[in-house]
Design an enzyme around this catalytic site. Sequence first.
Site, PDB file in Angstrom:
ATOM      1  N   GLY A 110     -85.002 -14.233 -42.954  1.00 48.73           N
ATOM      2  CA  GLY A 110     -85.605 -15.010 -44.034  1.00 48.73           C
ATOM      3  C   GLY A 110     -86.853 -14.402 -44.643  1.00 48.73           C
ATOM      4  CB  SER A 111     -88.279 -10.980 -44.856  1.00 56.04           C
ATOM      5  OG  SER A 111     -87.273 -10.225 -45.474  1.00 56.04           O
ATOM      6  CG  ASN A 112     -85.343 -11.220 -49.616  1.00 54.76           C
ATOM      7  OD1 ASN A 112     -85.923 -10.717 -50.573  1.00 54.76           O
ATOM      8  ND2 ASN A 112     -84.595 -10.519 -48.785  1.00 54.76           N
ATOM      9  NE  ARG A 140     -69.159 -18.027 -43.139  1.00 58.78           N
ATOM     10  CZ  ARG A 140     -68.116 -17.601 -42.432  1.00 58.78           C
ATOM     11  NH1 ARG A 140     -68.242 -16.620 -41.575  1.00 58.78           N
ATOM     12  NH2 ARG A 140     -66.933 -18.156 -42.597  1.00 58.78           N
ATOM     13  CG  HIS A 156     -75.553  -6.404 -52.596  1.00 62.45           C
ATOM     14  ND1 HIS A 156     -74.840  -6.825 -51.487  1.00 62.45           N
ATOM     15  CD2 HIS A 156     -75.209  -5.108 -52.798  1.00 62.45           C
ATOM     16  CE1 HIS A 156     -74.095  -5.826 -51.047  1.00 62.45           C
ATOM     17  NE2 HIS A 156     -74.292  -4.773 -51.830  1.00 62.45           N
TER      18      HIS A 156
END
Length: 210
Positions: free
Chosen positions: A12-14, A87, A105
């Site tokens: 979850g760094s983004n 997913r 991405h």
Amino acid sequence: MIKIAVLVSGSGSNLQALIDANLSGKIVGVISNKPEAYALERAKKSNIQTAIIEHKQYPNREAFDDVMHQQLLAWDVDLVVLAGFMRILSEGFVQKWQGKMVNIHPSLLPHYKGMHTHQRVLNTGDILHGCTVHYVTAELDAGQALTQGIMQVNLHDTVPTLAERIHRLEHVIYPQAIEWICNGTIQHHENGQVLYKGQQLEKPIQFCQF
Ligand code: GAR
């Protein structure tokens, strides 16, 4: 104010970069398909509500996606942000959120869709690598690209060094792209047209880090 849900599977760094960016939209919830995802801790520290929806507990992709869809509706979400959500989404779910769902991405799309992008860049011997923010469509990693971060591949780069530098670049371009959506700089029209400052976006806005 645009209400945002962030979908995560891992560190979850983004998500953290989005939290720290003080967006003009509001992150109203975080969904993880993995109960152990560190991203959930980050959300809790920032008092953002979370939902764990484990894909393993559902008989098929559609059933899992439907539970996510219901959660997003319950939160009255306007924009779905995939941030390391690992997913593949069903066509029905993607259609419901068409033009309202973006992903980041770790490659310069349309190159290297799918997994293991850093290794594939090294295998090919590319001198440039990067990351792409794009709208999500039913075809994997193929929706219109909004922004790209571009960087050089150095002689001694390895998968971990590339991953680290790509992450840093992601933390710049993702909050920027999301803010542009929140404040109307980027608009997605019903007919699929994407506008940047009122003009048709022909190619992604590029950020170069050399
Ligand atoms: C990011 O590098 C993101 O680009 C990638 O997962 C990482 C998540 O990191 N996403 C994909 O590969 C999607 N196909 P984070 O959990 O620290 O934000």
